[in-house]
Design a protein around this motif. Structure first.
Motif: not given
Length: 269
Positions: A33-41, A45-51
């Motif tokens: 849900g976080f990755i595919k639905v709320r990814q633009h929040e 988005k900040l957490l997804l951008g951290k490799a």
């Protein structure tokens, strides 16, 4: 009226929906849900951008293999590893990343798996989102995404899809099945096989191949996954809906989840 967007499937989505065998206790639908639905929040988005270190190692290892074969003379040079390390700008990475990637480069330099192969495709790993493969039948329609690391031709013209791995994670056969299904559309008329190769441990998987009827079953499974995910996404209208549609599975494993700092269900103590 605009046409509704077709559902999509990929190995990544498959892994988010269904755990690998024996890993059910680790699996959490809320992560999907976080990755595919709320990814633009903004916070998500900040957490997804951290490799993570593991992600950076995998990407740099892939780039290193690409550089060795794009500039194949580097495989013959005693300082080839150092030159590739400069191209990758390894000096600006953390000690862990630099150490592990250098080890990978040295191992590949001494045992270059692809040397002498007829390479059909070799990616750097940073090309961005792949072009979708449109799959249609009388019962379903969906977009398939499959990013392949490498494809080379065997002596009998069989196409061999090779996926590079790093770290200790086990090979997931489902990823190879997605590649083989994609190859049915990308390389029609060819016999295609797939395998994994761990660059850190110099370990190769079994060769995986599928019959047409088996690929039909994989295609149907992915069509169902695509449909399920689209229904879930369209059903999630409010924050109250979110945990019902993407239920959490809190536990010790939360500490390894990138969203533990913003998930109200997280258990990290």
């Amino acid at each position: 009226m605009s046409t509704p967007e077709r559902p999509f499937a990929s190995y990544h989505l498959w892994s988010l929906i269904a755990p690998t065998a024996g890993q059910q206790h680790w699996h959490c639908q809320m992560r999907r849900g976080f990755i595919k639905v709320r990814q633009h929040e903004p916070r998500v988005k900040l957490l997804l951008g951290k490799a993570t270190a593991s992600q950076r190692i995998g990407l740099l290892a892939q780039k290193g293999i690409y550089e060795f074969h794009y500039n194949q003379q580097l495989l013959d040079q005693s300082d080839g590893v150092e030159k590739v390390a400069q191209l990758l700008d390894l000096g600006n990475t953390t000690d862990e990343v630099q150490h592990r990637v250098l080890q990978i480069l040295h191992k590949y330099h001494s045992q270059p798996l692809l040397l002498g192969k007829r390479i059909v495709l070799l990616t750097r790993g940073d090309e961005g989102f792949p072009k979708a493969i449109l799959i249609e039948s009388k019962n379903y329609s969906f977009r398939l995404y499959a990013t392949m690391d490498c494809v080379f031709a065997e002596s009998d013209n069989t196409l061999h899809i090779l996926d590079f791995k790093t770290g200790k994670s086990p090979f997931d056969r489902r990823q190879a099945l997605v590649y083989l299904l994609a190859a049915r559309y990308l390389y029609p008329g060819y016999r295609v096989v797939a395998s994994f190769y761990n660059l850190e441990f110099i370990k190769q998987s079994e060769i995986i191949h599928m019959s047409e009827s088996e690929l039909d079953c994989v295609e149907l499974e992915l069509a169902n996954i695509a449909q399920k995910h689209q229904i879930d996404v369209h059903s999630c209208h409010t924050e109250e809906d979110f945990p019902d549609i993407f239920p959490p599975n809190p536990g010790y494993h939360c500490r390894f989840c990138p969203f533990h700092s913003i998930c109200e269900f997280s258990q990290t103590i």
